[in-house]
Write an enzyme that holds these catalytic residues in place. Structure first.
Site, PDB file in Angstrom:
ATOM      1  N   ILE A   8     -85.683 -79.793  25.693  1.00 20.38           N
ATOM      2  CA  ILE A   8     -85.271 -78.776  25.988  1.00 20.38           C
ATOM      3  C   ILE A   8     -85.540 -78.037  27.297  1.00 20.38           C
ATOM      4  CG2 ILE A   8     -85.417 -76.071  24.861  1.00 20.38           C
ATOM      5  CD1 ILE A   8     -86.920 -76.728  22.006  1.00 20.38           C
TER       6      ILE A   8
ATOM      7  N   PRO B 132    -118.369 -99.795  24.800  1.00 21.58           N
ATOM      8  CA  PRO B 132    -116.799-100.272  25.285  1.00 21.58           C
ATOM      9  C   PRO B 132    -116.195-101.349  24.533  1.00 21.58           C
ATOM     10  CG  PRO B 132    -118.481-100.402  27.217  1.00 21.58           C
ATOM     11  CD  PRO B 132    -119.212 -99.796  26.513  1.00 21.58           C
TER      12      PRO B 132
ATOM     13  N   GLU C  65    -112.330 -88.308  18.629  1.00 24.52           N
ATOM     14  CA  GLU C  65    -112.506 -87.794  16.808  1.00 24.52           C
ATOM     15  C   GLU C  65    -112.313 -89.123  16.480  1.00 24.52           C
ATOM     16  OE1 GLU C  65    -114.656 -84.166  17.416  1.00 24.52           O
ATOM     17  OE2 GLU C  65    -114.363 -84.044  19.021  1.00 24.52           O
TER      18      GLU C  65
ATOM     19  N   GLY D 276     -85.026 -80.349  29.366  1.00 22.32           N
ATOM     20  CA  GLY D 276     -83.535 -81.286  30.107  1.00 22.32           C
ATOM     21  C   GLY D 276     -84.424 -82.086  31.015  1.00 22.32           C
ATOM     22  N   GLY D 277     -84.132 -82.529  32.247  1.00 25.28           N
ATOM     23  CA  GLY D 277     -85.115 -82.588  33.610  1.00 25.28           C
ATOM     24  C   GLY D 277     -85.950 -81.786  33.396  1.00 25.28           C
TER      25      GLY D 277
ATOM     26  N   THR E 168    -109.128 -92.177  16.270  1.00 22.57           N
ATOM     27  CA  THR E 168    -106.860 -92.305  16.312  1.00 22.57           C
ATOM     28  C   THR E 168    -106.543 -91.661  14.589  1.00 22.57           C
ATOM     29  OG1 THR E 168    -107.141 -94.484  15.372  1.00 22.57           O
ATOM     30  CG2 THR E 168    -107.845 -94.401  17.697  1.00 22.57           C
TER      31      THR E 168
ATOM     32  N   PHE F  72    -121.747 -86.212  23.800  1.00 22.90           N
ATOM     33  CA  PHE F  72    -121.909 -86.733  22.103  1.00 22.90           C
ATOM     34  C   PHE F  72    -121.474 -88.442  22.889  1.00 22.90           C
ATOM     35  CE2 PHE F  72    -119.723 -88.279  17.976  1.00 22.90           C
ATOM     36  CZ  PHE F  72    -120.752 -88.319  17.815  1.00 22.90           C
TER      37      PHE F  72
END
Ligand code: COS
Length: 386
Positions: A342, A127, A368, A344-345, A370, A122
């Protein structure tokens, strides 16, 4: 249009098995190679995934919107690149032909789209025309019985895989009324592709620019045969696409929840599994409630959509599709954020899936339409109603 319930249940069972046994184990390959392996694409063809939304008379499976949303929800449980391979054939690439095409166009294109032999993209965005579609500048100038198309289309999903484009170009006056939808085979002289876009996430999905340099397209390739209707075709296609994306977002939220729950059940800190801490449970609970709310909303909107012939367009349905898209895609962003929290690191390290999903879902709030465009569609509709 809908597949009978028994056949649909069988399709879903095969699909669930395919996702578990073929797609999930290949997620890392997709991430590392930035591509979907061709044998998986072949299996997708064999399963009929390219033709889910195409009526049976054209060789597809003929799912209703509600059924298509269930499939998108299931596919949302794995890397989004898999859904993207079939996504344009199921949705934005094919639906313009189905909704507004002539009988000849449907007979010529839809069977190959349904079988997956032809990938269709599609091509709307440019630009300088993203959210403001009505300002698009690609030109289609009449020349004998043909049109000569020139311009650039941007971020075109599946363009590198596509054999044809549903492409919007300007045949007339400025604004929405001067836009026409064309069927443009990718092999036509003057059509070329830009370099692959390097994206934040969704590795394995293929997007790039499509350049048109005096591409000669017969007037018979105008979708529906009448110029000036392309904007409305694009908007109707997007209404449907937005519902599909919202179902996908809910599926991915469910996957992230699963990953997060599994992590919370095994990771120990302060001598306990972290899932036993109420602050972790609170994050899981918030995500669960939002996931259920989102998925219920999507299903309700899809049922409403099924009650109305899609070719007609309906402001109430557009508004509902925008509500679903806005809520579900924002919701999965919050769920992904909590998922990382959840973990963490570990959630910031790429050997854990949530790191990748966190990046992948960011696109859902952009393409599709914003979130801000969904707000405009909803707000405009509300201000028009009595
Ligand atoms: N279905 C059918 N017709 C529609 C429609 C829909 N969903 N939405 C608008 N139309 C019609 C309008 O009724 C109007 O027709 P008339 O001139 O006969 O009254 C015409 O199209 C122009 O509509 P409108 O004035 O609302 O157009 P705008 O230029 O204001 O644009 C927005 C509206 C912003 C909503 C539209 O440009 C949009 O959706 N932008 C985002 C595009 C997008 O999603 N891009 C993602 C890239 S594709 S992956």
């Amino acid at each position: 249009m809908a597949l009978d319930q028994e056949s649909f249940e069988l399709l879903k069972m095969s699909l669930d098995r395919f996702i578990q046994e073929r797609l999930m184990p290949a997620e890392d390959v997709v991430e590392e190679s930035d591509d979907v392996p061709s044998d998986i694409v072949d299996d997708m063809r064999a399963l009929g995934l390219f033709g889910l939304s195409i009526p049976e008379e054209y060789g597809g499976i003929g799912l209703s919107m509600s059924q298509e949303c269930e499939v998108a929800y299931a596919l949302g449980h794995t890397a989004l690149a898999f859904r993207s391979v079939v996504g344009t054939n199921i949705g934005i690439g094919s639906q313009g032909i189905l909704m507004d095409g002539t009988e000849v166009q449907k007979a010529e294109y839809l069977p190959a789209i349904a079988s997956g032999e032809l990938i269709v993209s599609f091509a709307l965005t440019e630009p300088d025309a993203g959210s403001d579609v009505a300002s698009l500048r690609a030109r289609a100038v009449p020349d004998g019985g043909d049109y000569l198309l020139s311009g650039t289309k941007r971020f075109i999903t599946n363009a590198p895989r596509a054999g044809a484009f549903t492409l919007m170009a300007r045949t007339g006056e400025s604004g929405a009324k001067g836009i026409t939808a064309f069927l443009v085979p990718a092999s036509l002289p003057g059509l070329s592709l830009g370099k692959p876009d390097k994206k934040m996430g969704q590795r394995g999905t293929k997007t790039c620019d499509v350049h048109l340099d005096n591409v000669r397209v017969p007037a018979t390739n105008i979708i529906g045969g009448v110029p000036g209707r392309g904007f409305k075709t694009a908007m109707k296609v997007l209404d449907r696409g937005r519902l599909h994306i919202s179902a996908l977002a809910c599926g991915m939220a469910s996957r992230i929840q699963r990953e997060s729950i599994a992590y919370a059940q095994q990771r120990k800190q302060f001598g306990k599994r972290i899932g036993e801490f109420q602050l972790v449970q609170a994050m899981l609970a918030d995500s669960q409630a939002e996931l259920l709310a989102g998925w219920s909303l999507v299903q309700a909107c899809a049922r409403r959509y099924d009650g109305k012939p899609p070719a007609l367009g309906d402001p109430e349905i557009s508004m509902q599709a925008s509500c679903a898209k806005m809520y579900a895609t924002e919701m999965v962003g919050r769920v992904a954020d909590r998922g990382v929290q959840i973990h963490g690191g570990a959630g910031y390290i790429n050997e854990y899936k949530v790191e990748r999903f966190y990046r992948d879902v960011r696109l859902l709030r952009l393409y599709e339409g914003t979130t801000q465009i969904q707000q405009l569609v909803i707000g405009k509709h509300l201000m028009r109603s009595e």
